[in-house]
Design a protein around this motif. Sequence first.
Motif, PDB file in Angstrom:
ATOM      1  N   PRO A 284      74.914  56.851 -42.054  1.00 42.51           N
ATOM      2  CA  PRO A 284      76.027  56.380 -43.601  1.00 42.51           C
ATOM      3  C   PRO A 284      76.869  57.587 -43.889  1.00 42.51           C
ATOM      4  N   LEU A 285      77.660  57.069 -45.359  1.00 43.59           N
ATOM      5  CA  LEU A 285      78.662  57.894 -45.580  1.00 43.59           C
ATOM      6  C   LEU A 285      78.193  58.935 -46.371  1.00 43.59           C
ATOM      7  N   PHE A 286      76.926  59.018 -46.463  1.00 42.90           N
ATOM      8  CA  PHE A 286      76.734  60.448 -47.524  1.00 42.90           C
ATOM      9  C   PHE A 286      76.550  61.501 -46.260  1.00 42.90           C
ATOM     10  N   TRP A 287      76.625  61.213 -45.133  1.00 40.58           N
ATOM     11  CA  TRP A 287      76.362  62.494 -44.258  1.00 40.58           C
ATOM     12  C   TRP A 287      77.649  63.442 -43.642  1.00 40.58           C
ATOM     13  N   SER A 288      78.402  62.691 -44.052  1.00 44.74           N
ATOM     14  CA  SER A 288      80.402  63.113 -44.067  1.00 44.74           C
ATOM     15  C   SER A 288      80.227  64.061 -45.507  1.00 44.74           C
ATOM     16  N   GLN A 289      79.406  63.424 -47.070  1.00 44.39           N
ATOM     17  CA  GLN A 289      79.987  63.783 -47.842  1.00 44.39           C
ATOM     18  C   GLN A 289      78.999  64.932 -48.582  1.00 44.39           C
ATOM     19  N   TYR A 290      77.639  64.622 -48.398  1.00 41.90           N
ATOM     20  CA  TYR A 290      76.722  65.876 -49.572  1.00 41.90           C
ATOM     21  C   TYR A 290      76.796  67.413 -49.108  1.00 41.90           C
ATOM     22  N   TYR A 332      84.998  41.267 -47.986  1.00 45.00           N
ATOM     23  CA  TYR A 332      84.284  42.851 -47.193  1.00 45.00           C
ATOM     24  C   TYR A 332      86.378  42.940 -47.182  1.00 45.00           C
ATOM     25  N   GLY A 333      86.505  44.299 -46.600  1.00 45.45           N
ATOM     26  CA  GLY A 333      87.935  43.929 -46.673  1.00 45.45           C
ATOM     27  C   GLY A 333      88.480  44.994 -46.803  1.00 45.45           C
ATOM     28  N   ALA A 334      89.991  45.229 -46.503  1.00 47.60           N
ATOM     29  CA  ALA A 334      91.073  46.591 -47.249  1.00 47.60           C
ATOM     30  C   ALA A 334      90.434  47.350 -48.388  1.00 47.60           C
ATOM     31  N   ASN A 335      89.915  46.691 -49.253  1.00 50.04           N
ATOM     32  CA  ASN A 335      89.898  46.771 -50.548  1.00 50.04           C
ATOM     33  C   ASN A 335      88.457  47.004 -51.170  1.00 50.04           C
ATOM     34  N   CYS A 336      87.872  46.134 -50.407  1.00 49.99           N
ATOM     35  CA  CYS A 336      86.368  46.784 -50.298  1.00 49.99           C
ATOM     36  C   CYS A 336      85.801  46.944 -49.425  1.00 49.99           C
ATOM     37  N   TRP A 337      85.379  48.312 -49.324  1.00 49.66           N
ATOM     38  CA  TRP A 337      84.281  48.773 -47.835  1.00 49.66           C
ATOM     39  C   TRP A 337      84.141  50.721 -48.874  1.00 49.66           C
ATOM     40  N   GLY A 338      81.890  49.836 -47.613  1.00 47.83           N
ATOM     41  CA  GLY A 338      81.975  51.485 -48.198  1.00 47.83           C
ATOM     42  C   GLY A 338      80.695  51.486 -47.592  1.00 47.83           C
ATOM     43  N   LEU A 339      80.081  51.553 -46.830  1.00 43.50           N
ATOM     44  CA  LEU A 339      78.596  52.017 -46.600  1.00 43.50           C
ATOM     45  C   LEU A 339      77.676  53.049 -46.427  1.00 43.50           C
ATOM     46  N   THR A 340      76.864  53.319 -47.195  1.00 40.12           N
ATOM     47  CA  THR A 340      75.451  53.932 -47.176  1.00 40.12           C
ATOM     48  C   THR A 340      73.944  54.133 -47.867  1.00 40.12           C
ATOM     49  N   ALA A 341      73.419  55.289 -47.921  1.00 36.88           N
ATOM     50  CA  ALA A 341      72.008  55.066 -48.973  1.00 36.88           C
ATOM     51  C   ALA A 341      72.448  54.851 -49.850  1.00 36.88           C
ATOM     52  N   SER A 342      71.361  53.720 -50.694  1.00 35.41           N
ATOM     53  CA  SER A 342      72.250  53.213 -51.880  1.00 35.41           C
ATOM     54  C   SER A 342      70.977  51.885 -52.141  1.00 35.41           C
ATOM     55  N   TYR A 343      70.690  51.722 -53.442  1.00 38.02           N
ATOM     56  CA  TYR A 343      70.155  50.301 -53.706  1.00 38.02           C
ATOM     57  C   TYR A 343      70.763  49.107 -52.798  1.00 38.02           C
ATOM     58  N   SER A 344      69.604  48.320 -52.825  1.00 34.82           N
ATOM     59  CA  SER A 344      70.142  47.038 -51.388  1.00 34.82           C
ATOM     60  C   SER A 344      69.607  45.724 -51.945  1.00 34.82           C
ATOM     61  N   VAL A 345      69.284  44.848 -51.695  1.00 34.23           N
ATOM     62  CA  VAL A 345      69.014  43.832 -52.130  1.00 34.23           C
ATOM     63  C   VAL A 345      67.471  43.660 -51.799  1.00 34.23           C
ATOM     64  N   GLY A 347      64.945  47.047 -51.773  1.00 29.87           N
ATOM     65  CA  GLY A 347      64.541  48.096 -52.321  1.00 29.87           C
ATOM     66  C   GLY A 347      65.890  49.030 -52.366  1.00 29.87           C
ATOM     67  N   TYR A 348      65.903  50.038 -51.071  1.00 31.08           N
ATOM     68  CA  TYR A 348      66.936  50.984 -50.707  1.00 31.08           C
ATOM     69  C   TYR A 348      66.893  51.281 -49.022  1.00 31.08           C
ATOM     70  N   ALA A 349      67.849  51.119 -48.578  1.00 29.88           N
ATOM     71  CA  ALA A 349      68.075  51.045 -47.289  1.00 29.88           C
ATOM     72  C   ALA A 349      69.923  52.203 -46.852  1.00 29.88           C
ATOM     73  N   GLY A 350      69.354  52.480 -45.612  1.00 32.57           N
ATOM     74  CA  GLY A 350      70.293  53.866 -45.336  1.00 32.57           C
ATOM     75  C   GLY A 350      71.532  52.729 -44.882  1.00 32.57           C
ATOM     76  N   HIS A 351      72.638  51.986 -45.565  1.00 37.80           N
ATOM     77  CA  HIS A 351      73.617  51.165 -45.039  1.00 37.80           C
ATOM     78  C   HIS A 351      74.665  52.065 -44.497  1.00 37.80           C
ATOM     79  N   SER A 352      75.157  51.418 -42.599  1.00 39.43           N
ATOM     80  CA  SER A 352      76.065  52.427 -41.736  1.00 39.43           C
ATOM     81  C   SER A 352      76.739  50.891 -41.097  1.00 39.43           C
ATOM     82  N   THR A 353      77.603  51.198 -40.808  1.00 41.00           N
ATOM     83  CA  THR A 353      78.103  50.119 -40.075  1.00 41.00           C
ATOM     84  C   THR A 353      77.236  49.428 -38.539  1.00 41.00           C
ATOM     85  N   HIS A 354      75.907  50.120 -38.626  1.00 40.09           N
ATOM     86  CA  HIS A 354      74.844  49.680 -37.149  1.00 40.09           C
ATOM     87  C   HIS A 354      74.006  48.997 -37.765  1.00 40.09           C
ATOM     88  N   GLU A 355      73.439  49.096 -39.444  1.00 39.24           N
ATOM     89  CA  GLU A 355      72.300  48.309 -40.246  1.00 39.24           C
ATOM     90  C   GLU A 355      73.660  48.083 -41.833  1.00 39.24           C
TER      91      GLU A 355
END
Length: 459
Positions: A284-290, A332-345, A347-355
């Motif tokens: 998830p992108l938070f790995w490259s942010q926190y 999804y697209g150039a104007n709408c991207w970004g996957l990271t750990a957050s609320y999800s449909v 509960g909570y999930a670590g969204h990423s390109t493989h999840e």
Amino acid sequence: MKKVLLIITLFTVLTGANAVSLAQTAGSTTYNPDLKIKKGLTDKQLLDLVEKQTFQYFWDGAEPNSGLARERYHVDGDYPQNDKDVVATGAAGFGVMAIVAGIDRHYITRKQGFERLQKAVNFLDKADRFHGAWPHWLYGETGNVKPFGKNDDGGDLVETAYLAQGLLCVRQYFKNGNAAERKLAAQVDKLWKEIDWNWYRNGDKNVLYWHWSPNVGWQMNFPVTGYNECLIMYIMAASSTTHGIPAQVYHEGWAKGGAINTNFKLYNYKIRLKHNGPENQVGPLFWSQYSYLGLCPKGLTDRYGNYWNEVKNHSLIQHAYCIDNPKHFKGYGANCWGLTASYSVNGYAGHSTHEDLGVITPTAALSSYPYTPEYSMKVIRHLYEDLGDKVWGKYGFYDAFSETDNWYPKRYLGIDQGPIAVMIENGRSGLLWKLFMSCPEVKAGLKKLDYKSTYLAKK
């Protein structure tokens, strides 16, 4: 990755069905958020609006007794109010950085910011600590630990590192101020020096452990190795002048004796640091942010990698993935991207390109603003102008949404809001990077670990 997902799973249990609405208990009744969507703002105006409104999560929306960041704030009223006073220590670290930025941007006066930060530091000085480390959660009314899980009722070294990163920025901001400000800086310095990073080696092992409890000891059994969101913990531990760790703990523990290195490409972007999880994938992108809210990745290298290349390519991979949109999710697209750990449909999930669950989390692209300013700006403008009040509220953009599932919860998480305000500021002025990297002990710690940085050459 399994260990990181364990934390996510615990968080899901604790924040899913038991999550809360704080809409009628947090903050001030005098705050009037700018909720009317204004088309045609310049990029500068829009950035300022987003940073200022997100900053309010940590100002107006703070837990009142401590002055620190609440774990969450729900506007939609879905859940009973059973943890309205819970402070999240990691988010609190991000929040104090946002307040420093707020002072510098004149969202509040220097005096107002100082008084809030003094309140927060006084609270932290008296709050529960475990060999100097704060727990993941604190009760804002008492400063007592709120267990994050059955065996997680003591020190949390990762959350403590996030908090300490923010506190050092506070120290640097006020250290040359008036007498009261210098006293606050000294108080922060004392708290920082009391964190016993070396204790969390669990008996002088050459690795740092995430948790320790006075009741169950090391039962969580979570040695932290890279690559994930925890780099800053090792940097802080190496930088401590009172309870520092030897360089070997970083090289054998975090870097796994060099096994942290890899060499693969996704969407033609190269990755050299092996992310914990599936082979040849990124987290998830938070790995490259926190870790990089204070630690500046520009020009930062060591024997394992070039950190600017790694964090930028991580963001560019997600940007390319969402344009490719292999699962054909709506929006999804150039104007709408970004996957990271957050609320999800669910509960909570670590969204990423493989999840990928079809959930976009605004903090992912927005907190990548210093790395991908043009691409992040497109997301900001699309969310604000096109999706509007579906995703925009009193404290900025809500935590997550899914166009595929027509799911637009009006909820905030402190640990996701903080990086938005801080990283937008870093992209605009570099303020928090400059403050953190000016710390003499951080410079010494980086040198100890054989890092190179443009900041290390500066006096």
